[in-house]
Motif scaffolding. Structure first.
Motif, PDB file in Angstrom:
ATOM      1  N   UNK A 178       0.841  -1.204   0.000  1.00 53.62           N
ATOM      2  CA  UNK A 178       0.000   0.000   0.000  1.00 53.62           C
ATOM      3  C   UNK A 178       0.874   1.251   0.000  1.00 53.62           C
ATOM      4  N   UNK A 179       1.957   1.230   0.773  1.00 58.07           N
ATOM      5  CA  UNK A 179       2.866   2.381   0.799  1.00 58.07           C
ATOM      6  C   UNK A 179       3.492   2.627  -0.575  1.00 58.07           C
ATOM      7  N   UNK A 180       3.825   1.555  -1.284  1.00 61.31           N
ATOM      8  CA  UNK A 180       4.390   1.728  -2.627  1.00 61.31           C
ATOM      9  C   UNK A 180       3.358   2.310  -3.591  1.00 61.31           C
ATOM     10  N   UNK A 181       2.111   1.890  -3.465  1.00 62.86           N
ATOM     11  CA  UNK A 181       1.053   2.449  -4.318  1.00 62.86           C
ATOM     12  C   UNK A 181       0.896   3.940  -4.022  1.00 62.86           C
ATOM     13  N   UNK A 182       0.859   4.302  -2.753  1.00 63.97           N
ATOM     14  CA  UNK A 182       0.764   5.714  -2.378  1.00 63.97           C
ATOM     15  C   UNK A 182       1.953   6.484  -2.940  1.00 63.97           C
ATOM     16  N   UNK A 183       3.133   5.897  -2.824  1.00 69.69           N
ATOM     17  CA  UNK A 183       4.330   6.551  -3.341  1.00 69.69           C
ATOM     18  C   UNK A 183       4.282   6.767  -4.844  1.00 69.69           C
ATOM     19  N   UNK A 184       3.846   5.765  -5.569  1.00 71.59           N
ATOM     20  CA  UNK A 184       3.768   5.884  -7.028  1.00 71.59           C
ATOM     21  C   UNK A 184       2.711   6.904  -7.435  1.00 71.59           C
ATOM     22  N   UNK A 185       1.554   6.834  -6.796  1.00 74.96           N
ATOM     23  CA  UNK A 185       0.459   7.712  -7.195  1.00 74.96           C
ATOM     24  C   UNK A 185       0.667   9.157  -6.756  1.00 74.96           C
ATOM     25  N   UNK A 227       1.818 -12.136  -1.224  1.00 72.31           N
ATOM     26  CA  UNK A 227       3.123 -12.028  -1.882  1.00 72.31           C
ATOM     27  C   UNK A 227       2.938 -11.616  -3.343  1.00 72.31           C
ATOM     28  N   UNK A 228       2.002 -12.236  -4.037  1.00 66.26           N
ATOM     29  CA  UNK A 228       1.751 -11.872  -5.437  1.00 66.26           C
ATOM     30  C   UNK A 228       1.171 -10.470  -5.537  1.00 66.26           C
ATOM     31  N   UNK A 229       0.445 -10.033  -4.513  1.00 63.31           N
ATOM     32  CA  UNK A 229      -0.176  -8.721  -4.495  1.00 63.31           C
ATOM     33  C   UNK A 229       0.840  -7.590  -4.576  1.00 63.31           C
ATOM     34  N   UNK A 230       2.019  -7.767  -3.994  1.00 64.83           N
ATOM     35  CA  UNK A 230       3.001  -6.670  -3.940  1.00 64.83           C
ATOM     36  C   UNK A 230       3.386  -6.193  -5.345  1.00 64.83           C
ATOM     37  N   UNK A 231       3.929  -7.033  -6.219  1.00 64.85           N
ATOM     38  CA  UNK A 231       4.258  -6.532  -7.550  1.00 64.85           C
ATOM     39  C   UNK A 231       3.020  -6.187  -8.378  1.00 64.85           C
ATOM     40  N   UNK A 232       1.919  -6.876  -8.114  1.00 66.67           N
ATOM     41  CA  UNK A 232       0.697  -6.560  -8.844  1.00 66.67           C
ATOM     42  C   UNK A 232       0.203  -5.163  -8.487  1.00 66.67           C
ATOM     43  N   UNK A 233       0.376  -4.758  -7.243  1.00 62.67           N
ATOM     44  CA  UNK A 233      -0.020  -3.408  -6.822  1.00 62.67           C
ATOM     45  C   UNK A 233       0.844  -2.361  -7.517  1.00 62.67           C
ATOM     46  N   UNK A 234       2.130  -2.643  -7.631  1.00 63.02           N
ATOM     47  CA  UNK A 234       3.022  -1.727  -8.356  1.00 63.02           C
ATOM     48  C   UNK A 234       2.584  -1.631  -9.814  1.00 63.02           C
ATOM     49  N   UNK A 235       2.312  -2.776 -10.426  1.00 62.28           N
ATOM     50  CA  UNK A 235       1.852  -2.787 -11.814  1.00 62.28           C
ATOM     51  C   UNK A 235       0.534  -2.061 -11.995  1.00 62.28           C
ATOM     52  N   UNK A 236      -0.379  -2.224 -11.042  1.00 67.37           N
ATOM     53  CA  UNK A 236      -1.677  -1.549 -11.127  1.00 67.37           C
ATOM     54  C   UNK A 236      -1.508  -0.043 -11.043  1.00 67.37           C
ATOM     55  N   UNK A 237      -0.661   0.414 -10.130  1.00 69.24           N
ATOM     56  CA  UNK A 237      -0.446   1.858  -9.977  1.00 69.24           C
ATOM     57  C   UNK A 237       0.188   2.446 -11.233  1.00 69.24           C
ATOM     58  N   UNK A 238       1.205   1.771 -11.758  1.00 68.80           N
ATOM     59  CA  UNK A 238       1.855   2.271 -12.972  1.00 68.80           C
ATOM     60  C   UNK A 238       0.916   2.192 -14.173  1.00 68.80           C
TER      61      UNK A 238
END
Length: 193
Positions: free
Chosen positions: A107-114, A175-186
């Protein structure tokens, strides 16, 4: 003499700043609706702009959802076929604090990207319960649901009645959610958004 496209994008950002200030000071719901329509129109004027970065991103609709799903899958399919995902999921199943840390990190990475990395000028258009930005919720829940659906469909997790198996499956999905969240944000913020 041609106009500087970067100046136009900065102009859109300034326009959004002014419209957000106006939205805060108007008195009626009708006036707020008119300001939001002006914001939507300003965001739509960027559709013909070929620039990749520097756009104002406002609102979260089905196109944004589709982009988040695509980004989730692009980053998630390799996780689904990688055996390390299951091993890491089993490991965090043994350490509940790691599970919580994994979700918080995603979640923190998504916030950071967005909102922090400044790839795009992402504005909050709508809040759920007046607190959570709709884009943040959409871009976070989309990869979570996608990871559960993908790993379940491919038989990598089991949702049987055994609580230990369900917990382990949930951890593997995390575990799969972490990179998927990054991909979703990007996927959500990069054009054609």
């Amino acid at each position: 003499m041609s106009a500087d496209p970067r100046g136009d994008r900065e102009g859109i950002g300034s326009l959004f700043d002014e419209l957000e200030e106006l939205e805060d000071i108007v008195d009626s719901d009708e006036e707020r609706r008119q300001v939001r329509e002006a914001m939507r129109a300003a965001a739509d004027t960027q559709d013909d702009d070929p620039a990749v970065f520097g756009r104002v991103i406002w609102g979260f609709d089905r196109e944004d959802f589709a982009e988040a799903v695509l980004g989730s899958l692009l980053f998630g399919i390799p996780m689904a076929v990688e055996g390390g995902t299951i091993d890491a999921g089993r490991h965090i199943a043994q350490h509940p604090l790691y599970f919580a840390g994994t979700l918080a990190t995603a979640v923190a990475m998504v916030v950071g990207i967005l909102y922090v990395a400044d790839f795009q000028d992402v504005r909050v258009a709508h809040r759920i319960f007046g607190v959570f930005p709709r884009r943040l919720v959409g871009v976070t829940l989309t990869p979570l649901a996608t990871s559960v659906a993908l790993l379940t469909a491919w038989g990598l997790v089991d949702w049987s009645s055994d609580p230990a198996v369900v917990w382990e499956s949930l951890c593997i999905c995390a575990i799969a959610f972490v990179p998927m969240a990054i991909g979703a944000a990007l996927g959500d913020i990069l054009p054609g958004s």
